[in-house]
Design a protein around this motif. Structure first.
Motif, PDB file in Angstrom:
ATOM      1  N   ALA A 173       8.901 -10.532 -14.130  1.00 12.37           N
ATOM      2  CA  ALA A 173       9.978 -10.795 -13.172  1.00 12.37           C
ATOM      3  C   ALA A 173      10.591 -12.157 -13.411  1.00 12.37           C
ATOM      4  N   ALA A 174       9.751 -13.159 -13.686  1.00 15.73           N
ATOM      5  CA  ALA A 174      10.254 -14.506 -13.947  1.00 15.73           C
ATOM      6  C   ALA A 174      11.112 -14.548 -15.207  1.00 15.73           C
ATOM      7  N   ALA A 175      10.849 -13.625 -16.142  1.00 19.49           N
ATOM      8  CA  ALA A 175      11.609 -13.557 -17.391  1.00 19.49           C
ATOM      9  C   ALA A 175      12.828 -12.639 -17.280  1.00 19.49           C
ATOM     10  N   GLY A 176      13.100 -12.133 -16.064  1.00 18.66           N
ATOM     11  CA  GLY A 176      14.258 -11.277 -15.872  1.00 18.66           C
ATOM     12  C   GLY A 176      14.016  -9.821 -16.171  1.00 18.66           C
ATOM     13  N   GLN A 177      12.749  -9.431 -16.296  1.00 21.82           N
ATOM     14  CA  GLN A 177      12.423  -8.045 -16.589  1.00 21.82           C
ATOM     15  C   GLN A 177      11.899  -7.355 -15.334  1.00 21.82           C
ATOM     16  N   SER A 178      11.704  -6.065 -15.441  1.00 18.00           N
ATOM     17  CA  SER A 178      11.284  -5.275 -14.292  1.00 18.00           C
ATOM     18  C   SER A 178      10.018  -4.504 -14.615  1.00 18.00           C
ATOM     19  N   VAL A 179       9.134  -4.387 -13.622  1.00 16.07           N
ATOM     20  CA  VAL A 179       7.882  -3.660 -13.817  1.00 16.07           C
ATOM     21  C   VAL A 179       7.675  -2.694 -12.661  1.00 16.07           C
ATOM     22  N   LEU A 180       7.485  -1.420 -12.992  1.00 19.42           N
ATOM     23  CA  LEU A 180       7.087  -0.415 -12.014  1.00 19.42           C
ATOM     24  C   LEU A 180       5.741   0.119 -12.458  1.00 19.42           C
ATOM     25  N   ASP A 181       4.751   0.135 -11.554  1.00 24.04           N
ATOM     26  CA  ASP A 181       3.459   0.651 -11.995  1.00 24.04           C
ATOM     27  C   ASP A 181       3.541   2.166 -12.186  1.00 24.04           C
ATOM     28  N   HIS A 182       2.526   2.730 -12.815  1.00 26.65           N
ATOM     29  CA  HIS A 182       2.571   4.142 -13.219  1.00 26.65           C
ATOM     30  C   HIS A 182       2.778   5.065 -12.024  1.00 26.65           C
ATOM     31  N   GLU A 183       2.101   4.780 -10.927  1.00 23.43           N
ATOM     32  CA  GLU A 183       2.224   5.637  -9.746  1.00 23.43           C
ATOM     33  C   GLU A 183       3.657   5.638  -9.221  1.00 23.43           C
ATOM     34  N   VAL A 184       4.269   4.445  -9.189  1.00 19.02           N
ATOM     35  CA  VAL A 184       5.628   4.327  -8.661  1.00 19.02           C
ATOM     36  C   VAL A 184       6.622   5.025  -9.590  1.00 19.02           C
TER      37      VAL A 184
ATOM     38  N   THR B 108       0.831  -1.209   0.000  1.00 14.80           N
ATOM     39  CA  THR B 108       0.000   0.000   0.000  1.00 14.80           C
ATOM     40  C   THR B 108       0.863   1.256   0.000  1.00 14.80           C
ATOM     41  N   PHE B 109       2.168   1.107   0.237  1.00 12.72           N
ATOM     42  CA  PHE B 109       3.047   2.255   0.415  1.00 12.72           C
ATOM     43  C   PHE B 109       3.755   2.617  -0.892  1.00 12.72           C
ATOM     44  N   ALA B 110       3.602   3.867  -1.316  1.00  9.27           N
ATOM     45  CA  ALA B 110       4.264   4.330  -2.531  1.00  9.27           C
ATOM     46  C   ALA B 110       5.032   5.616  -2.267  1.00  9.27           C
ATOM     47  N   ASP B 111       5.527   5.784  -1.027  1.00  5.97           N
ATOM     48  CA  ASP B 111       6.341   6.951  -0.705  1.00  5.97           C
ATOM     49  C   ASP B 111       7.754   6.752  -1.242  1.00  5.97           C
ATOM     50  N   ASP B 112       8.461   7.853  -1.397  1.00  6.67           N
ATOM     51  CA  ASP B 112       9.789   7.802  -2.010  1.00  6.67           C
ATOM     52  C   ASP B 112      10.732   6.869  -1.263  1.00  6.67           C
TER      53      ASP B 112
END
Length: 222
Positions: free
Chosen positions: A127-138, A92-96
């Motif tokens: 992630a399992a394929a070695g890639q990275s995902v950051l959602d739009h808010e982050v 739930t936390f998206a602070d810096d």
């Protein structure tokens, strides 16, 4: 007679969250994805480490605030003991501070609990394929943090002695790619990637991976 293709094995996932109201529905929902198998759930980071030591795990879906051992420390320890296990933060936390410390600890993805089922499944597969995902808010928070730093301090250019390859590696770190994915993208070995990272960190005075992401964005490389 034509043979059918062998189906890929499912992605083995551990869900770590101290709230049963989160763990149990999420496990049921992810089971519907077909290619994801929730092999265990955990209520704290220590349980995660115990599970990963005993079972084959590909991805840990990790909450940050948990008792006994929080998600950031568990992520750091997993990176040291089980570097092939990817961590996707779901919190739930998206602070810096939460974002930066989780990325610095080695998290491969970062989602908030506003993410939908498909977003979570997509992040697990990436992630399992070695890639990275950051959602739009982050990602927006990360960009805002860099922009704010640029406004308050003079822009620090990258050292002139960075090689073109080192700049490429820094740009890919800025995109959130882990070493394995960088190696695949550049057609080089992971060992060579690590050498480039060590060199560019030393030349640019970069402290850790989160700092590298900030520097890449600030320099316009990502």
């Amino acid at each position: 007679m034509t043979g059918s293709a062998t189906p890929s094995p499912p992605i083995n996932v551990v869900i770590a969250d101290d709230q049963a109201a989160v763990r149990e529905p999420l496990a049921m929902v992810l089971a519907l994805a077909g290619d994801i198998s929730v092999v265990a759930t955990a209520t704290n980071g220590r349980e995660v480490l115990d599970i990963v030591a005993e079972k084959p795990v590909d991805v840990v879906l990790m909450d940050l605030r948990m008792p006994e051992m929080d998600g950031t420390e568990a992520t750091r320890r997993l990176g040291e003991a089980h570097p092939d296990v990817a961590v996707v933060v779901l919190t739930t936390f998206a602070d810096d501070d939460s974002i930066m410390t989780a990325l610095a600890a080695g998290a491969r993805g970062y989602l908030t609990k506003n993410a939908g089922r498909e977003d979570i499944a997509r992040a697990i597969r990436a992630a399992a394929a070695g890639q990275s995902v950051l959602d739009h808010e982050v990602r927006n928070r990360l960009l805002a943090a860099v922009t704010g730093a640029q406004r308050s301090t003079p822009r620090e250019p990258l050292p002139a002695d960075l090689t073109p390859r080192e700049r490429e590696v820094l740009a890919l770190i800025g995109e959130g790619l882990p070493n394995r994915a960088i190696a695949e993208r550049l057609f080089i070995s992971e060992a060579t990637v690590k050498t480039h990272i060590n060199n560019l960190f030393a030349k640019a005075g970069i402290r850790d991976r989160a700092d590298a992401v900030r520097r890449a964005i600030a320099a316009g490389l990502a």
